[in-house]
Design an enzyme around this catalytic site. Sequence first.
Site, PDB file in Angstrom:
ATOM      1  N   LYS A 106      -8.326   7.308 -19.495  1.00 22.72           N
ATOM      2  CA  LYS A 106      -8.767   7.767 -20.813  1.00 22.72           C
ATOM      3  C   LYS A 106      -7.678   7.564 -21.861  1.00 22.72           C
ATOM      4  O   LYS A 106      -7.203   6.457 -22.058  1.00 22.72           O
ATOM      5  CB  LYS A 106      -9.224   9.220 -20.721  1.00 22.72           C
ATOM      6  CG  LYS A 106     -10.185   9.508 -19.560  1.00 22.72           C
ATOM      7  CD  LYS A 106     -11.472   8.725 -19.659  1.00 22.72           C
ATOM      8  CE  LYS A 106     -12.556   9.218 -18.706  1.00 22.72           C
ATOM      9  NZ  LYS A 106     -12.233   9.126 -17.272  1.00 22.72           N
TER      10      LYS A 106
ATOM     11  N   TYR B  88     -16.416  18.285 -15.235  1.00 24.15           N
ATOM     12  CA  TYR B  88     -16.826  16.936 -14.831  1.00 24.15           C
ATOM     13  C   TYR B  88     -17.698  17.000 -13.581  1.00 24.15           C
ATOM     14  O   TYR B  88     -17.277  17.489 -12.529  1.00 24.15           O
ATOM     15  CB  TYR B  88     -15.595  16.069 -14.590  1.00 24.15           C
ATOM     16  CG  TYR B  88     -15.902  14.625 -14.303  1.00 24.15           C
ATOM     17  CD1 TYR B  88     -16.855  13.930 -15.054  1.00 24.15           C
ATOM     18  CD2 TYR B  88     -15.245  13.952 -13.290  1.00 24.15           C
ATOM     19  CE1 TYR B  88     -17.133  12.601 -14.782  1.00 24.15           C
ATOM     20  CE2 TYR B  88     -15.509  12.621 -13.017  1.00 24.15           C
ATOM     21  CZ  TYR B  88     -16.464  11.947 -13.764  1.00 24.15           C
ATOM     22  OH  TYR B  88     -16.742  10.629 -13.495  1.00 24.15           O
TER      23      TYR B  88
ATOM     24  N   ASP C   5      -7.030  19.946 -14.188  1.00 18.81           N
ATOM     25  CA  ASP C   5      -7.367  18.620 -14.700  1.00 18.81           C
ATOM     26  C   ASP C   5      -6.985  18.575 -16.182  1.00 18.81           C
ATOM     27  O   ASP C   5      -7.574  19.263 -17.009  1.00 18.81           O
ATOM     28  CB  ASP C   5      -8.865  18.364 -14.521  1.00 18.81           C
ATOM     29  CG  ASP C   5      -9.270  16.946 -14.914  1.00 18.81           C
ATOM     30  OD1 ASP C   5      -8.550  16.321 -15.712  1.00 18.81           O
ATOM     31  OD2 ASP C   5     -10.322  16.474 -14.448  1.00 18.81           O
TER      32      ASP C   5
ATOM     33  N   ARG D 177       0.822  -1.217   0.000  1.00 14.19           N
ATOM     34  CA  ARG D 177       0.000   0.000   0.000  1.00 14.19           C
ATOM     35  C   ARG D 177       0.854   1.265   0.000  1.00 14.19           C
ATOM     36  O   ARG D 177       0.379   2.342  -0.319  1.00 14.19           O
ATOM     37  CB  ARG D 177      -0.945  -0.001   1.208  1.00 14.19           C
ATOM     38  CG  ARG D 177      -1.833   1.235   1.297  1.00 14.19           C
ATOM     39  CD  ARG D 177      -3.025   1.017   2.224  1.00 14.19           C
ATOM     40  NE  ARG D 177      -2.640   0.504   3.525  1.00 14.19           N
ATOM     41  CZ  ARG D 177      -2.217   1.266   4.548  1.00 14.19           C
ATOM     42  NH1 ARG D 177      -2.121   2.570   4.401  1.00 14.19           N
ATOM     43  NH2 ARG D 177      -1.900   0.712   5.704  1.00 14.19           N
TER      44      ARG D 177
END
Length: 367
Positions: free
Chosen positions: A196, A103, A171, A50
């Site tokens: 994407k 978004y 972004d 982690r």
Amino acid sequence: MDGQYGDSTRSVKAAASEHIPGQPVSSPPVPASAYHLSADESEPGDTYGRSSNPTWRQLESALADLEGATSALTFGSGMAAITSVLRVLATPGTTLVVPADGYYQVRLFAAEYLAPRGVTVHEVRAADMCAAAETADVVMAETPVNPTLDVVDLHALALTCRARGATLVVDNTAPTPLGQQPLSLGADLVVASATKALSGHSDLLAGYVASSHADVMAAVARERLLSGAILGPFEAWLALRSLGSAGLRFERQCHNAMATALMLRDHPAVRSVRYPGLPDDPAHAVACRQMRRFGGLVSFELADAAAVHRLVERSDLLVAATSFGGLHSCLDRRARWGDPVPDGFARLSLGIEDTDDVIADLTAALA
């Protein structure tokens, strides 16, 4: 020399493994949750899955290189990257600006999670970002905004934020680092969904943060460790594997988008088209100043929702899907998700099909 390379060369070099004789040209994934510990407890090294992973580090190095940053951090999704950054920066008592036309899940997170914890949230459209930044502590910008594809003037916004002492987060999902470099325009951090165009095969979720501010990145890394919003090593390897072809894929997607936007602009069934690459697009002048490529997304409006559904049904190439940046051309009617757009508004993500085939298919489906 790197600055003189083209996008495909940059993508291949960023994703390549170190040139070590006898080692694999393509690095294998390291799917480890635990590592052998040294008796010297001060010795650095991987300890637990982690907190670190060698495959993450290679992908992060590649992403930092493409974004022009000193470091990058990977996450389990684009939203995991965004929310981790906002939890670090937008503390109680601060004022946060988020895109009103970007978004929608970013707005939901700000309204449902940050605002109840004492953060003042302002939802602002792209055209009003600079004015809103004059009273903000943190500005979260998206450009081109998804799905309307309006463009924020990043240089002007960065100057406003710097004068205010505000932190600017951009972004960069839609244009990718191959189309736009927000850090070079004055942004403090870049966030993006690698799900994407960078991964580009519609088969994994990933996100990242890139910056040259070591103190902020250390805080974001700590947030990732404590929240557990990590990217799996196999997904990191898939993203790294895909990154090598990103330049080639993105070039075709942008070419297809420009050709499609020109066709749709002149089609009688289409009420309006937005694509920053169109010379008559309202955002074209700003886009030309800050974008190297205009991206693979085109937004347009048909008569109503039924017209959008008929377009998909009549097409041989379009896939009805809500993500973008993949190999296939995808169409998404954005009003179904609650975006403040007309019922017939559609976001088209161009794939890597042959341009003539895409144009012929859309023309026939719209007839």
